[in-house]
Scaffold this motif. Structure first.
Motif, PDB file in Angstrom:
ATOM      1  N   GLU A  26     -74.177  73.395  -5.858  1.00  0.00           N
ATOM      2  CA  GLU A  26     -75.327  72.984  -5.059  1.00  0.00           C
ATOM      3  C   GLU A  26     -75.997  74.205  -4.422  1.00  0.00           C
ATOM      4  O   GLU A  26     -77.225  74.298  -4.375  1.00  0.00           O
ATOM      5  CB  GLU A  26     -74.880  71.986  -3.983  1.00  0.00           C
ATOM      6  CG  GLU A  26     -75.999  71.427  -3.150  1.00  0.00           C
ATOM      7  CD  GLU A  26     -76.962  70.520  -3.887  1.00  0.00           C
ATOM      8  OE1 GLU A  26     -77.942  70.103  -3.267  1.00  0.00           O
ATOM      9  OE2 GLU A  26     -76.760  70.232  -5.086  1.00  0.00           O
ATOM     10  N   VAL A  27     -75.213  75.154  -3.958  1.00  0.00           N
ATOM     11  CA  VAL A  27     -75.762  76.387  -3.384  1.00  0.00           C
ATOM     12  C   VAL A  27     -76.573  77.135  -4.444  1.00  0.00           C
ATOM     13  O   VAL A  27     -77.690  77.600  -4.177  1.00  0.00           O
ATOM     14  CB  VAL A  27     -74.641  77.277  -2.806  1.00  0.00           C
ATOM     15  CG1 VAL A  27     -75.146  78.685  -2.542  1.00  0.00           C
ATOM     16  CG2 VAL A  27     -74.074  76.666  -1.537  1.00  0.00           C
ATOM     17  N   GLU A  28     -76.042  77.247  -5.650  1.00  0.00           N
ATOM     18  CA  GLU A  28     -76.760  77.946  -6.721  1.00  0.00           C
ATOM     19  C   GLU A  28     -78.053  77.222  -7.070  1.00  0.00           C
ATOM     20  O   GLU A  28     -79.089  77.849  -7.288  1.00  0.00           O
ATOM     21  CB  GLU A  28     -75.872  78.095  -7.962  1.00  0.00           C
ATOM     22  CG  GLU A  28     -74.720  79.054  -7.762  1.00  0.00           C
ATOM     23  CD  GLU A  28     -75.146  80.430  -7.268  1.00  0.00           C
ATOM     24  OE1 GLU A  28     -76.098  81.007  -7.839  1.00  0.00           O
ATOM     25  OE2 GLU A  28     -74.538  80.923  -6.299  1.00  0.00           O
ATOM     26  N   ARG A  29     -78.015  75.897  -7.085  1.00  0.00           N
ATOM     27  CA  ARG A  29     -79.215  75.117  -7.384  1.00  0.00           C
ATOM     28  C   ARG A  29     -80.263  75.344  -6.293  1.00  0.00           C
ATOM     29  O   ARG A  29     -81.452  75.553  -6.578  1.00  0.00           O
ATOM     30  CB  ARG A  29     -78.866  73.620  -7.479  1.00  0.00           C
ATOM     31  CG  ARG A  29     -80.042  72.749  -7.915  1.00  0.00           C
ATOM     32  CD  ARG A  29     -79.725  71.282  -7.792  1.00  0.00           C
ATOM     33  NE  ARG A  29     -79.626  70.840  -6.414  1.00  0.00           N
ATOM     34  CZ  ARG A  29     -80.661  70.632  -5.597  1.00  0.00           C
ATOM     35  NH1 ARG A  29     -81.892  70.856  -6.018  1.00  0.00           N
ATOM     36  NH2 ARG A  29     -80.480  70.219  -4.363  1.00  0.00           N
ATOM     37  N   LEU A  30     -79.819  75.339  -5.036  1.00  0.00           N
ATOM     38  CA  LEU A  30     -80.747  75.548  -3.929  1.00  0.00           C
ATOM     39  C   LEU A  30     -81.312  76.960  -3.924  1.00  0.00           C
ATOM     40  O   LEU A  30     -82.488  77.163  -3.600  1.00  0.00           O
ATOM     41  CB  LEU A  30     -80.058  75.230  -2.597  1.00  0.00           C
ATOM     42  CG  LEU A  30     -79.776  73.744  -2.365  1.00  0.00           C
ATOM     43  CD1 LEU A  30     -78.867  73.568  -1.164  1.00  0.00           C
ATOM     44  CD2 LEU A  30     -81.051  72.954  -2.206  1.00  0.00           C
ATOM     45  N   LYS A  31     -80.504  77.953  -4.313  1.00  0.00           N
ATOM     46  CA  LYS A  31     -81.003  79.327  -4.407  1.00  0.00           C
ATOM     47  C   LYS A  31     -82.104  79.419  -5.452  1.00  0.00           C
ATOM     48  O   LYS A  31     -83.127  80.084  -5.239  1.00  0.00           O
ATOM     49  CB  LYS A  31     -79.873  80.283  -4.764  1.00  0.00           C
ATOM     50  CG  LYS A  31     -78.964  80.628  -3.609  1.00  0.00           C
ATOM     51  CD  LYS A  31     -77.872  81.592  -4.077  1.00  0.00           C
ATOM     52  CE  LYS A  31     -76.921  81.982  -2.989  1.00  0.00           C
ATOM     53  NZ  LYS A  31     -75.850  82.885  -3.497  1.00  0.00           N
ATOM     54  N   ALA A  32     -81.909  78.757  -6.583  1.00  0.00           N
ATOM     55  CA  ALA A  32     -82.922  78.763  -7.643  1.00  0.00           C
ATOM     56  C   ALA A  32     -84.187  78.061  -7.157  1.00  0.00           C
ATOM     57  O   ALA A  32     -85.304  78.536  -7.407  1.00  0.00           O
ATOM     58  CB  ALA A  32     -82.377  78.086  -8.896  1.00  0.00           C
ATOM     59  N   GLU A  33     -84.021  76.959  -6.456  1.00  0.00           N
ATOM     60  CA  GLU A  33     -85.169  76.228  -5.919  1.00  0.00           C
ATOM     61  C   GLU A  33     -85.923  77.086  -4.895  1.00  0.00           C
ATOM     62  O   GLU A  33     -87.154  77.101  -4.870  1.00  0.00           O
ATOM     63  CB  GLU A  33     -84.673  74.931  -5.270  1.00  0.00           C
ATOM     64  CG  GLU A  33     -85.758  73.936  -4.961  1.00  0.00           C
ATOM     65  CD  GLU A  33     -85.188  72.618  -4.467  1.00  0.00           C
ATOM     66  OE1 GLU A  33     -85.680  72.142  -3.427  1.00  0.00           O
ATOM     67  OE2 GLU A  33     -84.265  72.074  -5.107  1.00  0.00           O
ATOM     68  N   LEU A  34     -85.183  77.812  -4.076  1.00  0.00           N
ATOM     69  CA  LEU A  34     -85.794  78.702  -3.087  1.00  0.00           C
ATOM     70  C   LEU A  34     -86.599  79.810  -3.764  1.00  0.00           C
ATOM     71  O   LEU A  34     -87.715  80.119  -3.338  1.00  0.00           O
ATOM     72  CB  LEU A  34     -84.718  79.301  -2.186  1.00  0.00           C
ATOM     73  CG  LEU A  34     -85.190  80.291  -1.127  1.00  0.00           C
ATOM     74  CD1 LEU A  34     -86.197  79.649  -0.180  1.00  0.00           C
ATOM     75  CD2 LEU A  34     -84.002  80.843  -0.366  1.00  0.00           C
ATOM     76  N   LYS A  35     -86.047  80.376  -4.839  1.00  0.00           N
ATOM     77  CA  LYS A  35     -86.788  81.426  -5.560  1.00  0.00           C
ATOM     78  C   LYS A  35     -88.104  80.888  -6.105  1.00  0.00           C
ATOM     79  O   LYS A  35     -89.138  81.564  -6.038  1.00  0.00           O
ATOM     80  CB  LYS A  35     -85.936  81.982  -6.708  1.00  0.00           C
ATOM     81  CG  LYS A  35     -84.918  82.993  -6.267  1.00  0.00           C
ATOM     82  CD  LYS A  35     -84.225  83.631  -7.455  1.00  0.00           C
ATOM     83  CE  LYS A  35     -83.234  84.676  -6.989  1.00  0.00           C
ATOM     84  NZ  LYS A  35     -82.608  85.359  -8.109  1.00  0.00           N
ATOM     85  N   LEU A  36     -88.077  79.666  -6.648  1.00  0.00           N
ATOM     86  CA  LEU A  36     -89.313  79.058  -7.151  1.00  0.00           C
ATOM     87  C   LEU A  36     -90.315  78.842  -6.018  1.00  0.00           C
ATOM     88  O   LEU A  36     -91.508  79.108  -6.175  1.00  0.00           O
ATOM     89  CB  LEU A  36     -89.009  77.732  -7.844  1.00  0.00           C
ATOM     90  CG  LEU A  36     -88.274  77.811  -9.172  1.00  0.00           C
ATOM     91  CD1 LEU A  36     -87.906  76.422  -9.664  1.00  0.00           C
ATOM     92  CD2 LEU A  36     -89.126  78.529 -10.209  1.00  0.00           C
ATOM     93  N   ALA A  37     -89.822  78.372  -4.887  1.00  0.00           N
ATOM     94  CA  ALA A  37     -90.702  78.131  -3.742  1.00  0.00           C
ATOM     95  C   ALA A  37     -91.290  79.449  -3.229  1.00  0.00           C
ATOM     96  O   ALA A  37     -92.479  79.515  -2.882  1.00  0.00           O
ATOM     97  CB  ALA A  37     -89.943  77.415  -2.630  1.00  0.00           C
TER      98      ALA A  37
END
Length: 52
Positions: free
Chosen positions: A23-34
């Motif tokens: 979940e942390v890795e998924r959120l990090k990827a989402e943050l990079k996109l944002a």
């Protein structure tokens, strides 16, 4: 019997940890996109401001 229960608890905790890491890795990827979207919008705003 108690050792079996402890092993089950340990397995459950390890699964929860692994899920949390994913979940942390998924959120990090989402943050990079944002962040990339914010940068793009900042550039667009700058270009529009220059036209005014």
């Amino acid at each position: 019997m108690r050792a079996y229960q402890n092993n089950q608890n340990l397995d459950d905790l390890c699964q929860q940890r692994d899920h949390a890491k994913q979940e942390v890795e998924r959120l990090k990827a989402e943050l990079k996109l944002a962040e990339a979207e914010v940068t793009r919008l900042d550039e667009e705003v700058s270009q529009l401001e220059q036209r005014v």
